[in-house]
Design an enzyme around this catalytic site. Structure first.
Site, PDB file in Angstrom:
ATOM      1  CD  GLU A 485     -72.315 -40.295  52.215  1.00 62.21           C
ATOM      2  OE1 GLU A 485     -71.612 -41.216  51.762  1.00 62.21           O
ATOM      3  OE2 GLU A 485     -71.834 -39.293  52.752  1.00 62.21           O
ATOM      4  CG  HIS A 696     -61.564 -47.071  60.393  1.00 59.93           C
ATOM      5  ND1 HIS A 696     -61.259 -45.795  60.772  1.00 59.93           N
ATOM      6  CD2 HIS A 696     -61.745 -47.037  59.065  1.00 59.93           C
ATOM      7  CE1 HIS A 696     -61.255 -45.017  59.706  1.00 59.93           C
ATOM      8  NE2 HIS A 696     -61.548 -45.736  58.662  1.00 59.93           N
TER       9      HIS A 696
HETATM   10  N1  GLN Z   1     -69.035 -38.935  53.203  1.00 57.67           N
HETATM   11  C1  GLN Z   1     -68.395 -40.203  53.182  1.00 57.67           C
HETATM   12  C2  GLN Z   1     -69.020 -41.141  54.191  1.00 57.67           C
HETATM   13  O1  GLN Z   1     -69.375 -40.719  55.224  1.00 57.67           O
HETATM   14  C3  GLN Z   1     -66.918 -40.095  53.468  1.00 57.67           C
HETATM   15  C4  GLN Z   1     -66.260 -41.426  53.464  1.00 57.67           C
HETATM   16  C5  GLN Z   1     -64.761 -41.400  53.585  1.00 57.67           C
HETATM   17  O2  GLN Z   1     -64.174 -40.466  54.043  1.00 57.67           O
HETATM   18  N2  GLN Z   1     -64.092 -42.438  53.181  1.00 57.67           N
HETATM   19  O3  GLN Z   1     -69.127 -42.311  53.973  1.00 57.67           O
END
Ligand code: GLN
Ligand code: ZN
Length: 757
Positions: A485, A696
């Protein structure tokens, strides 16, 4: 009439607090420098409100991380594992917020949860049997005095006692009611102190009052305030509710010794009816939430003024206010330099909402309200046709029938087909999608946007990142891969930019948690897909590996929930329009050889109405079908994954299963694993990947720690349905944490596999 706001955004117009805090975390600036930045933001906010003509200005709405966490520190509800680290007060606070791993110890952060029906997250206070609620902090007093020094008598904002106790997690045998006595005493002490300091008003935020309340809940609320309010001496107390109406306890609120009652007229479906049916106490001030604190559209005076007019029949003393804290909208339109004026004029961010309040007051107080220039201009604005209507999309949505929402063959048959097709090992490993968005990724995107990088250069940069990411995953030994991503700034904004009907802003940042901010796009017109959005990247990534590569999309409900939605068509209509567009992308990915497609519904639960009685009709009855429609057209052998942040779906477990995905991954590492029991009890049929570690936090989980989490899952989840993955995307992490964490994850899965096959 006076004007007021419930709270103001604290991140700074240009996210100054975020940047300063992150520098502080990296030891690049000192505590003093961070504090100085924070003070600057606070004074700027105070002056902005004052200059906009707001009469009653809040303080203590500022926080370094989260207001509920501040409250835990204020009232001594801090677990010993944080205080025992022996850090400075500020670092102890950050340890509870973010976890700590260093020379003084190794502790996880407190749990984090969604704040009611918003995309803000609060830190869950932990209370055990040794917790002694006492007033120990001084931040609200310091901030009150700081504002006083700059000439403003503010109204300190404190999370109310009932809400605080209702949000806490109880680790021992004591429950909220057992702490009522000491909590009330602590809040009472706080009032006394503010009375001494010369505060006129104190605001207790009690959003938990808009949820369904049992007789015991009401009893707890009443008993708390019967004990708290006698402490108020010269200070007036505002009980502030928001995110809905207080139908279960309106009478109790009215009969308690509050001086002001804050009610929400935007989301509170029954607020006006409650006042009409029960009246409003003569001796109290109504803080009327009439300006939407959650959306960015200009207020419609043609509906607001009649509302005020109606209220005046029942209430003698009205303060015009926002429906909730302005924390949930961006700071100011002033920095939105790229949006054309004829779009911007429809928007009101926090600062513009201040002027709206002043205008509404002025108009409402004028002898001929409908003749004022402000009113006329506002009516004219709302008469303009602003939405890009797309008849084709509207027709398609109108033509949907039951069978469009059903994927065939049914789940068990697909599961068989897919097991055969993919031949994955027991406990397959995967990640949630994003890989670290390191500074090179961010600067490349910036350079591309500013024209410094050409489209070709940017594309080959992203391809390089994808190739590295695929190679890394193969080296680590993951089973189902992702492309990382890197092309996305944000899982919703990216799609907003690719879809017709969306508008994206430049500076409309809203705090999501701690230093994390999101920039929700705006649903401006009807939504449609102009061109493929992700196919190029997914196909390229798949070409680099034989392992299955997940196509990665965001689902319609999440896209909508993380956008600023329209107010002129229903949420259902918008969700189905988006579903249409995402379905086209799903089919395109499939046609281009992508065998696994993940459609994230990270925010599915977010807009679930706070009251159970509203769940189906107002939400689930369209949200679940919207998701089903996205994938109902794929072949049986195509595996559909979904991902949700947070595992709090015990109460909608059937609906989650009914989304009919083949695999769901979700957060489970921070909360206890009770969700697993719920899955078992309900014979959950979707395959599951409960997150085995918390992304996180910068902590690196050890192999044994992950193994322990997996062991807890085995036994509750049939082995052949269990996937092993982190609990969310990795984009906010660095490679230095991600690589060892995933390596440990794969090792732990391999060990579990050996032991169980
Ligand atoms: N596919 C997204 C990522 O990995 C999912 C993010 C999320 O759940 N907030 O960033
Ligand atoms: Zn997530």
């Amino acid at each position: 009439m006076k004007t007021s706001v419930i709270g103001y955004p604290r991140i700074g117009d240009l996210r100054e607090l975020k940047f300063a805090s992150e520098k502080y975390f990296r030891s690049e600036i000192t505590r003093e420098e961070l504090e100085e930045q924070a003070k600057k933001i606070r004074l700027h906010n105070l002056n902005t409100q004052k200059n906009s003509g707001i009469d009653l200005i809040p303080s203590n709405d500022f926080s370094y991380y989260d207001g509920v966490l501040d409250n835990a520190f204020l009232f001594n509800a801090v677990p010993e594992r944080y205080t025992a680290l022996g850090l400075s007060p500020l670092d102890t606070y950050f340890a509870a917020a973010r976890g700590y791993q260093g020379e003084k110890g190794d502790v996880k952060a407190l749990a984090m949860k969604k704040w009611y029906n918003t995309n803000y997250h609060y830190m869950v206070p932990e209370i055990d049997d040794a917790t002694e609620i006492r007033l120990v902090g001084s931040k609200p007093f310091e901030l009150f005095c700081e504002a006083l020094e700059s000439g403003i008598v503010t109204r300190p904002v404190i999370t109310g006692a009932y809400t605080f106790l209702s949000l806490a997690r109880y680790k021992g045998s004591k429950k909220a009611a057992d702490l009522a006595e000491q909590t009330a005493a602590a809040y009472s002490a706080l009032l006394e102190k503010f009375s001494e300091l010369g505060a006129e008003w104190v605001q207790f935020d009690e959003p938990s009052l808009v949820k369904d309340m049992t007789a015991d809940d009401i009893q707890l609320f009443v008993s708390l305030y019967k004990k708290i309010l006698p402490g108020k001496k010269n200070v007036k107390v505002l009980v502030q509710t928001y995110f809905g109406d207080v139908r279960d306890c309106y009478r109790e609120i009215c009969s308690l010794d509050f001086d002001g009652i804050g009610l929400d007229f935007i989301e509170g479906k029954k607020t006006l009816a409650l006042i009409k049916e029960n009246g409003f106490p003569k001796d109290k001030v109504l803080f009327a939430g009439i300006v939407n604190g959650k959306n960015i559209w200009r207020n419609n005076y043609a509906t607001t003024l009649p509302l005020i007019h109606e209220l005046k029949k029942y209430v003698s003393d009205i303060v015009l206010s926002t429906s909730c804290s302005l924390l949930h909208v961006p700071c100011t339109l002033r920095n939105e330099t790229k949006l054309p004026d004829d779009i911007k004029k429809h928007f009101a961010y926090a600062e513009e909402k201040l002027s709206e309040l002043s205008e509404i007051r002025k108009t409402a107080e004028s002898p001929l309200p409908l003749e004022t220039p402000e009113y006329r201009a506002n009516v004219k604005l709302h008469e303009e046709v602003r939405s890009g209507t797309n008849d084709e999309v509207r027709k398609k949505v109108a033509a949907l029938t039951e069978k469009d929402f059903v994927r065939l063959p049914e789940f068990a048959e697909r599961e068989r087909i897919q097991k055969k097709r993919f031949g994955l090992p027991l406990f397959p490993t995967t990640t949630i999608g994003s890989f670290p968005q390191t500074s090179d990724v961010k600067s490349a995107r910036k350079a591309f946007r500013s024209g410094e990088l050409t489209a070709d250069e940017y594309e080959s940069f992203i391809k390089g990142k994808i190739a590295d990411c695929v190679a890394l995953q193969e080296k680590i030994g993951l089973d189902v891969l992702v492309h990382g991503e890197f092309e996305r700034n944000d899982m919703v904004e990216y799609f907003g930019e690719c879809l017709e009907g969306y508008i994206f802003t430049e500076k409309a940042w809203v705090q999501s948690y701690g230093t994390r901010c999101v920039k929700p796009p705006v649903v401006w017109g009807d939504i449609s897909r102009a061109k493929p959005m992700t196919v190029k990247w997914a196909v390229y990534a798949q070409s680099l590996t034989d392992k299955p590569m997940k196509g990665m999309l965001t689902g319609p409900v999440t896209i909508l929930n993380w956008s600023f939605p329209r107010e002129d068509i229903s949420l259902k209509e918008s969700a189905l329009q988006i579903a249409l567009a995402i379905r086209e992308e799903v089919l395109d990915l499939e046609a281009n050889g992508i065998r696994v497609i993940q459609v994230d519904e990270a925010a599915l639960r977010e807009k679930l109405p706070l009251r159970r009685s509203d769940w189906r009709e107002d939400y689930l009855d369209w949200a679940i079908p919207a998701f089903r429609y996205v994938h109902s057209g794929v072949k049986p052998e195509t595996q559909i994954h979904t991902h949700m942040c947070y595992s709090e779906f015990a109460d909608i477990i059937k609906d989650i299963d009914n989304m009919d995905a083949d695999v769901i991954t979700f957060e489970a590492s921070r909360s206890d694993l009770t969700i697993l029991d719920v899955l078992k009890e309900n014979n959950f049929r979707t395959e599951v990947g409960p997150g085995v570690y918390d992304i996180h936090s910068p902590r690196i989980p050890s192999k044994d720690e992950i193994k322990a989490a997996i062991n807890k899952m085995i036994g509750r989840i049939p082995a052949e349905k269990l996937w092993i993955n982190p609990d969310c995307g990795l984009k906010t992490r660095g490679n230095e944490e991600t690589v060892p964490s995933l390596t440990n994850l794969v090792k732990a899965a391999a060990e579990a596999r050996n032991e169980n096959s």
